[in-house]
Design a protein around this motif. Structure first.
Motif, PDB file in Angstrom:
ATOM      1  N   ASP A 126       0.815  -1.216   0.000  1.00 28.31           N
ATOM      2  CA  ASP A 126       0.000   0.000   0.000  1.00 28.31           C
ATOM      3  C   ASP A 126       0.852   1.271   0.000  1.00 28.31           C
ATOM      4  O   ASP A 126       0.449   2.298  -0.546  1.00 28.31           O
ATOM      5  CB  ASP A 126      -0.923   0.018   1.230  1.00 28.31           C
ATOM      6  N   THR A 127       2.038   1.194   0.604  1.00 24.85           N
ATOM      7  CA  THR A 127       2.864   2.402   0.732  1.00 24.85           C
ATOM      8  C   THR A 127       4.235   2.277   0.090  1.00 24.85           C
ATOM      9  O   THR A 127       5.073   3.163   0.265  1.00 24.85           O
ATOM     10  CB  THR A 127       3.034   2.763   2.225  1.00 24.85           C
ATOM     11  N   SER A 128       4.489   1.189  -0.645  1.00 32.25           N
ATOM     12  CA  SER A 128       5.810   0.978  -1.243  1.00 32.25           C
ATOM     13  C   SER A 128       5.679   0.728  -2.740  1.00 32.25           C
ATOM     14  O   SER A 128       4.748   0.042  -3.194  1.00 32.25           O
ATOM     15  CB  SER A 128       6.530  -0.202  -0.585  1.00 32.25           C
ATOM     16  N   PHE A 129       6.668   1.246  -3.474  1.00 29.67           N
ATOM     17  CA  PHE A 129       6.672   1.104  -4.923  1.00 29.67           C
ATOM     18  C   PHE A 129       8.099   0.805  -5.391  1.00 29.67           C
ATOM     19  O   PHE A 129       9.067   1.223  -4.756  1.00 29.67           O
ATOM     20  CB  PHE A 129       6.180   2.383  -5.612  1.00 29.67           C
ATOM     21  N   ARG A 130       8.208   0.099  -6.527  1.00 24.64           N
ATOM     22  CA  ARG A 130       9.498  -0.137  -7.160  1.00 24.64           C
ATOM     23  C   ARG A 130       9.534   0.635  -8.478  1.00 24.64           C
ATOM     24  O   ARG A 130       8.605   0.553  -9.279  1.00 24.64           O
ATOM     25  CB  ARG A 130       9.735  -1.625  -7.400  1.00 24.64           C
ATOM     26  N   CYS A 131      10.626   1.382  -8.661  1.00 27.45           N
ATOM     27  CA  CYS A 131      10.747   2.250  -9.838  1.00 27.45           C
ATOM     28  C   CYS A 131      11.964   1.854 -10.658  1.00 27.45           C
ATOM     29  O   CYS A 131      13.059   1.685 -10.106  1.00 27.45           O
ATOM     30  CB  CYS A 131      10.880   3.720  -9.411  1.00 27.45           C
ATOM     31  N   TYR A 132      11.764   1.739 -11.975  1.00 32.16           N
ATOM     32  CA  TYR A 132      12.847   1.425 -12.900  1.00 32.16           C
ATOM     33  C   TYR A 132      13.212   2.716 -13.640  1.00 32.16           C
ATOM     34  O   TYR A 132      12.451   3.205 -14.477  1.00 32.16           O
ATOM     35  CB  TYR A 132      12.417   0.331 -13.872  1.00 32.16           C
ATOM     36  N   VAL A 133      14.361   3.243 -13.307  1.00 34.01           N
ATOM     37  CA  VAL A 133      14.751   4.554 -13.826  1.00 34.01           C
ATOM     38  C   VAL A 133      15.050   4.507 -15.313  1.00 34.01           C
ATOM     39  O   VAL A 133      14.776   5.454 -16.055  1.00 34.01           O
ATOM     40  CB  VAL A 133      15.970   5.098 -13.043  1.00 34.01           C
ATOM     41  N   GLY A 134      15.610   3.396 -15.782  1.00 32.07           N
ATOM     42  CA  GLY A 134      16.033   3.308 -17.173  1.00 32.07           C
ATOM     43  C   GLY A 134      17.548   3.332 -17.286  1.00 32.07           C
ATOM     44  O   GLY A 134      18.263   3.546 -16.306  1.00 32.07           O
ATOM     45  N   GLN A 135      18.032   3.134 -18.484  1.00 35.83           N
ATOM     46  CA  GLN A 135      19.471   3.021 -18.720  1.00 35.83           C
ATOM     47  C   GLN A 135      20.155   4.374 -18.532  1.00 35.83           C
ATOM     48  O   GLN A 135      19.728   5.389 -19.078  1.00 35.83           O
ATOM     49  CB  GLN A 135      19.735   2.507 -20.133  1.00 35.83           C
ATOM     50  N   LEU A 136      21.219   4.362 -17.737  1.00 34.16           N
ATOM     51  CA  LEU A 136      22.039   5.554 -17.529  1.00 34.16           C
ATOM     52  C   LEU A 136      23.462   5.271 -17.993  1.00 34.16           C
ATOM     53  O   LEU A 136      23.928   4.142 -17.916  1.00 34.16           O
ATOM     54  CB  LEU A 136      22.057   5.966 -16.053  1.00 34.16           C
ATOM     55  N   ARG A 137      24.128   6.330 -18.425  1.00 32.71           N
ATOM     56  CA  ARG A 137      25.511   6.194 -18.878  1.00 32.71           C
ATOM     57  C   ARG A 137      26.386   7.144 -18.083  1.00 32.71           C
ATOM     58  O   ARG A 137      26.110   8.338 -18.003  1.00 32.71           O
ATOM     59  CB  ARG A 137      25.634   6.489 -20.369  1.00 32.71           C
ATOM     60  N   MET A 138      27.455   6.593 -17.483  1.00 31.47           N
ATOM     61  CA  MET A 138      28.428   7.392 -16.746  1.00 31.47           C
ATOM     62  C   MET A 138      29.802   7.079 -17.302  1.00 31.47           C
ATOM     63  O   MET A 138      30.300   5.968 -17.133  1.00 31.47           O
ATOM     64  CB  MET A 138      28.370   7.081 -15.248  1.00 31.47           C
ATOM     65  N   MET A 139      30.384   8.057 -18.010  1.00 31.25           N
ATOM     66  CA  MET A 139      31.627   7.843 -18.743  1.00 31.25           C
ATOM     67  C   MET A 139      31.407   6.710 -19.746  1.00 31.25           C
ATOM     68  O   MET A 139      30.558   6.809 -20.611  1.00 31.25           O
ATOM     69  CB  MET A 139      32.790   7.584 -17.782  1.00 31.25           C
TER      70      MET A 139
END
Length: 273
Positions: A126-139
């Motif tokens: 009821d109070t928790s969610f999972r979030c998929y941010v997506g592909q990130l690139r660092m260097m």
């Protein structure tokens, strides 16, 4: 070793000088010859003087050695390098209030929240969610953060969203970082009067204030990079994420409010993050 060598050399030179001038000629001083080798007081004083000079020289080198040892000890105690990334974003979205007020919408319990985008957000409880941010690139490295957040509803005000865990998905080298970093995030969501006197303008607004901080143990495969460079790149990546996600989040909240205020109680996702 150098100190001992100097001590032996000075003592040797002093002894040679004394033995080389065993007797001072009377013609030089007008006095009776004095046998220096039979003057223990003189020898004792000269040897004490040599030892004192040598001990002073040796002592003067100890602070340098001690400083080096302290630096080495400090480096060992401090452990691996750590880098800290921070970013923040504040956004606002105008909303035209309908018969169902924005205050009532913002007072809904978390169990009635829409997931907004079913492809990137899933409800855990009821109070928790999972979030998929997506592909990130660092260097030259790519990763996908998966966030778990909790939502604390605050009736009459809005809600506060807090990060409870973060996992990185990617190559084995990226996933090995999961136990070497900590992350903190809060997103305070509020509603307010727009303050506009224009009758045609939106009379309400939804606001979001987000702050994010990541502290990371620098991996060995980044050892060639200065900490300041890593922090600069990391902070830039986080800031770009917030610059994109906060406006989209607010836009989806405004759309969801419109659907809810018009009588749609299905709470179905409203669009793509």
């Amino acid at each position: 070793r150098i100190a001992h060598y100097r001590l032996y050399r000075l003592l040797y030179m002093e002894t040679a000088r004394i033995h080389g001038n065993r007797c001072a000629p009377a013609s030089c001083s007008g006095r009776a010859p004095v046998t220096l080798t039979h003057n223990p007081t003189y020898l004792s004083r000269r040897q004490s003087h040599v030892r004192h000079s040598l001990s002073t020289d040796v002592a003067s080198t100890r602070p340098v050695e001690k400083e080096g040892q302290e630096q080495e000890s400090s480096h060992k105690e401090s452990g691996p390098r750590r880098a800290k990334f921070t970013a923040s974003k504040k956004g606002s979205r105008p909303v035209q209030e309908q018969q169902q007020t924005l205050e009532a919408y913002m007072s809904l319990p978390a169990s009635q929240y829409s997931v907004l985008d079913a492809r990137k957000i899933e409800r855990i409880s009821d109070t928790s969610f999972r979030c998929y941010v997506g592909q990130l690139r660092m260097m030259s490295w790519e990763m996908e953060p998966v966030l778990t957040v909790s939502v604390e509803a605050e009736p009459g005000l809005g809600c506060t969203i807090r990060l409870t865990s973060c996992q990185l998905k990617g190559s084995p080298a990226i996933e090995a970082i999961n136990d070497k970093f900590t992350a903190q995030m809060t997103n305070v969501v509020r509603w307010r009067d727009s303050g506009s006197d224009d009758a045609d303008a939106a009379d309400k607004a939804i606001e979001s204030t987000t702050s994010l901080m990541v502290e990371l143990e620098v991996p060995r495969w980044c050892a060639f990079l200065p900490t300041a460079s890593i922090e600069g790149v990391g902070a830039g990546v986080l800031q770009n994420v917030l610059n994109v996600m906060v406006p989209r989040f607010l836009a989806q909240l405004a759309t969801d409010y419109g659907a809810w205020a018009s009588g749609d109680t299905s709470r179905k996702p409203v669009g793509e993050m």
